[in-house]
Design a protein around this motif. Structure first.
Motif, short mmCIF file in Angstrom:
data_model
loop_
_atom_site.label_atom_id
_atom_site.label_comp_id
_atom_site.label_asym_id
_atom_site.label_seq_id
_atom_site.Cartn_x
_atom_site.Cartn_y
_atom_site.Cartn_z
N ARG A 128 -2.74 -4.63 11.18
CA ARG A 128 -2.43 -4.26 9.79
C ARG A 128 -1.22 -4.99 9.25
O ARG A 128 -0.27 -5.29 9.97
CB ARG A 128 -2.21 -2.75 9.62
CG ARG A 128 -3.44 -1.91 9.85
CD ARG A 128 -3.27 -0.53 9.24
NE ARG A 128 -4.28 0.40 9.70
CZ ARG A 128 -5.50 0.50 9.18
NH1 ARG A 128 -5.85 -0.27 8.18
NH2 ARG A 128 -6.36 1.38 9.66
N THR A 150 -1.21 -1.93 2.52
CA THR A 150 -0.43 -1.25 1.48
C THR A 150 -1.22 -1.23 0.16
O THR A 150 -1.24 -0.22 -0.54
CB THR A 150 0.94 -1.93 1.28
OG1 THR A 150 1.51 -2.22 2.56
CG2 THR A 150 1.88 -1.04 0.50
N ARG A 153 8.40 -3.73 7.10
CA ARG A 153 7.81 -5.08 7.10
C ARG A 153 8.87 -6.16 7.01
O ARG A 153 8.76 -7.21 7.67
CB ARG A 153 6.82 -5.16 5.93
CG ARG A 153 5.98 -6.42 5.87
CD ARG A 153 4.78 -6.21 4.94
NE ARG A 153 3.87 -5.21 5.48
CZ ARG A 153 3.26 -4.26 4.76
NH1 ARG A 153 3.44 -4.20 3.46
NH2 ARG A 153 2.46 -3.38 5.34
N ASP A 160 -10.14 3.33 8.96
CA ASP A 160 -9.93 4.11 10.18
C ASP A 160 -11.29 4.37 10.83
O ASP A 160 -12.24 4.72 10.15
CB ASP A 160 -9.24 5.43 9.84
CG ASP A 160 -7.81 5.21 9.34
OD1 ASP A 160 -6.97 4.81 10.15
OD2 ASP A 160 -7.58 5.41 8.14
N TYR A 174 -4.16 1.43 0.97
CA TYR A 174 -3.82 2.85 1.15
C TYR A 174 -2.90 3.39 0.05
O TYR A 174 -3.20 4.43 -0.55
CB TYR A 174 -3.18 3.08 2.53
CG TYR A 174 -4.19 3.03 3.65
CD1 TYR A 174 -4.71 4.20 4.19
CD2 TYR A 174 -4.65 1.83 4.17
CE1 TYR A 174 -5.65 4.17 5.21
CE2 TYR A 174 -5.59 1.79 5.19
CZ TYR A 174 -6.08 2.95 5.71
OH TYR A 174 -7.02 2.92 6.71
N GLN A 175 -1.78 2.70 -0.20
CA GLN A 175 -0.84 3.26 -1.18
C GLN A 175 -1.34 3.05 -2.61
O GLN A 175 -1.18 3.94 -3.45
CB GLN A 175 0.55 2.64 -1.00
CG GLN A 175 1.39 3.30 0.09
CD GLN A 175 0.82 3.10 1.49
OE1 GLN A 175 0.54 1.98 1.90
NE2 GLN A 175 0.60 4.19 2.21
N LYS A 193 -10.99 -1.29 15.04
CA LYS A 193 -10.01 -2.37 14.92
C LYS A 193 -9.24 -2.59 16.23
O LYS A 193 -9.02 -3.74 16.63
CB LYS A 193 -9.07 -2.02 13.76
CG LYS A 193 -7.94 -2.95 13.52
CD LYS A 193 -7.26 -2.63 12.19
CE LYS A 193 -6.77 -1.21 12.07
NZ LYS A 193 -5.69 -0.82 13.01
N MET A 210 7.08 1.27 3.98
CA MET A 210 6.22 0.28 4.64
C MET A 210 6.84 -1.11 4.51
O MET A 210 6.90 -1.88 5.47
CB MET A 210 4.81 0.24 4.01
CG MET A 210 3.99 1.48 4.19
SD MET A 210 3.46 1.68 5.91
CE MET A 210 2.57 3.25 5.78
N ARG A 264 7.34 4.34 11.54
CA ARG A 264 5.93 4.65 11.78
C ARG A 264 5.74 6.13 12.14
O ARG A 264 4.87 6.80 11.61
CB ARG A 264 5.39 3.77 12.91
CG ARG A 264 3.94 4.06 13.26
CD ARG A 264 3.47 3.32 14.50
NE ARG A 264 2.08 3.61 14.75
CZ ARG A 264 1.06 2.91 14.28
NH1 ARG A 264 1.28 1.85 13.52
NH2 ARG A 264 -0.18 3.26 14.53
N PHE A 290 -2.77 10.39 7.90
CA PHE A 290 -3.59 9.61 6.98
C PHE A 290 -5.08 9.91 7.15
O PHE A 290 -5.84 9.97 6.19
CB PHE A 290 -3.34 8.12 7.19
CG PHE A 290 -1.97 7.67 6.74
CD1 PHE A 290 -1.71 7.48 5.40
CD2 PHE A 290 -0.96 7.46 7.65
CE1 PHE A 290 -0.46 7.08 4.98
CE2 PHE A 290 0.29 7.06 7.24
CZ PHE A 290 0.55 6.87 5.90
P1 TMP Z 1 -3.49 2.55 12.68
O1 TMP Z 1 -2.45 2.16 13.66
O2 TMP Z 1 -4.55 3.40 13.24
O3 TMP Z 1 -4.02 1.40 11.95
O4 TMP Z 1 -2.75 3.56 11.66
C1 TMP Z 1 -1.83 3.16 10.75
C2 TMP Z 1 -2.00 4.02 9.50
O5 TMP Z 1 -1.00 3.63 8.55
C3 TMP Z 1 -3.35 3.85 8.84
O6 TMP Z 1 -3.89 5.10 8.50
C4 TMP Z 1 -3.05 3.08 7.59
C5 TMP Z 1 -1.60 3.39 7.31
N1 TMP Z 1 -0.89 2.31 6.62
C6 TMP Z 1 -0.60 2.45 5.27
O7 TMP Z 1 -0.92 3.46 4.66
N2 TMP Z 1 0.06 1.41 4.62
C7 TMP Z 1 0.45 0.28 5.25
O8 TMP Z 1 1.04 -0.63 4.63
C8 TMP Z 1 0.14 0.15 6.67
C9 TMP Z 1 0.55 -1.07 7.41
C10 TMP Z 1 -0.52 1.19 7.30
#
Ligand code: TMP
Length: 204
Positions: free
Chosen positions: A96, A101, A74, A13, A104-105, A17, A70, A51, A155
């Motif tokens: 993304r 995944t 997907r 973040d 982050y997860q 991007k 997620m 989302r 997040f």
């Molecule tokens: P973004 O649109 O700014 O990239 O934000 C999407 C947020 O979702 C980002 O903090 C990352 C999170 N995310 C996950 O935690 N797992 C996932 O699989 C995806 C696609 C996004």
């Protein structure tokens, strides 16, 4: 008709991007390539609803649950948007995908790495991006940037240690898939990064 190219963008973040995605979109459109630009979580009506649920909620939840949501988004995204576009010869630019995944997860929230792999195989079959551009940035720099830009979502409010683990997981993925994932140093100037992107895209 040959299959289109599947390109995903990943990043910490605050790594810029979204700006880089827009630049790439214009760059490829100028080459006359048919493009579909999409994002995760999102990209379908169901995905966008998920989302909102995932990013706006303050409720604590299990990383496994988060990953299942997620991957649910997907699955729908692949079946109704990504695969048909690629089959029609279009290029897909996705903000993304599954590396997020893992990052982050699993990396960030501690979900078992192999469980993500099970879901990945189940949901994607053989589908993988052809190219992933990962915009790498130290967490401290990323946080400072997002704070200036806009109010943080759920997040983004997580602690700096979380982002260190996210970054380590992205770098692990890049190490495991050096052919697919290009690590781009996002601490540099926009001009420098765009020059590198231009250079990468020459061979595609
Ligand atoms: P973004 O649109 O700014 O990239 O934000 C999407 C947020 O979702 C980002 O903090 C990352 C999170 N995310 C996950 O935690 N797992 C996932 O699989 C995806 C696609 C996004």
């Amino acid at each position: 008709m040959s299959r289109g190219l599947f390109i995903t963008l990943e990043g910490m973040d605050g790594a810029g991007k979204t700006t880089h995605l827009e630049w790439l979109q214009h760059h490829l459109a100028a080459r006359g390539l048919p493009l579909v630009v999409t994002r995760e979580p999102g990209g379908t009506a169901l995905g966008e609803a998920l989302r909102q649920l995932l990013l706006d909620s303050h409720e604590p939840r299990q990383p496994d649950t988060e990953a299942l949501l997620m991957f649910a988004a997907r699955r729908e995204h692949i079946a109704t948007v990504i695969a048909p576009a690629l089959a029609a010869g279009k290029w897909v630019l996705c903000d993304r995908f599954t590396d997020a995944t893992y990052a982050y997860q699993s990396g960030g929230s501690g979900m078992d790495w192999e469980r993500v792999a099970v879901l990945e195989n189940w949901v994607q079959g053989g589908l993988q991006p052809d190219l992933t551009l990962y915009f790498d940035l130290e967490p401290e720099v990323g946080r400072a940037r997002t704070r200036q830009a806009r109010a943080p979502d759920r997040f983004e409010r997580e602690q700096i240690d979380f982002y260190r683990r996210v970054r380590a997981a992205y770098l692990r993925r890049a190490h495991e898939y050096p052919e697919r994932i290009r690590v781009i140093d996002a601490a540099r100037t926009l001009a420098e990064i765009q020059a590198e992107l231009e250079n990468i895209m020459i061979k595609y």
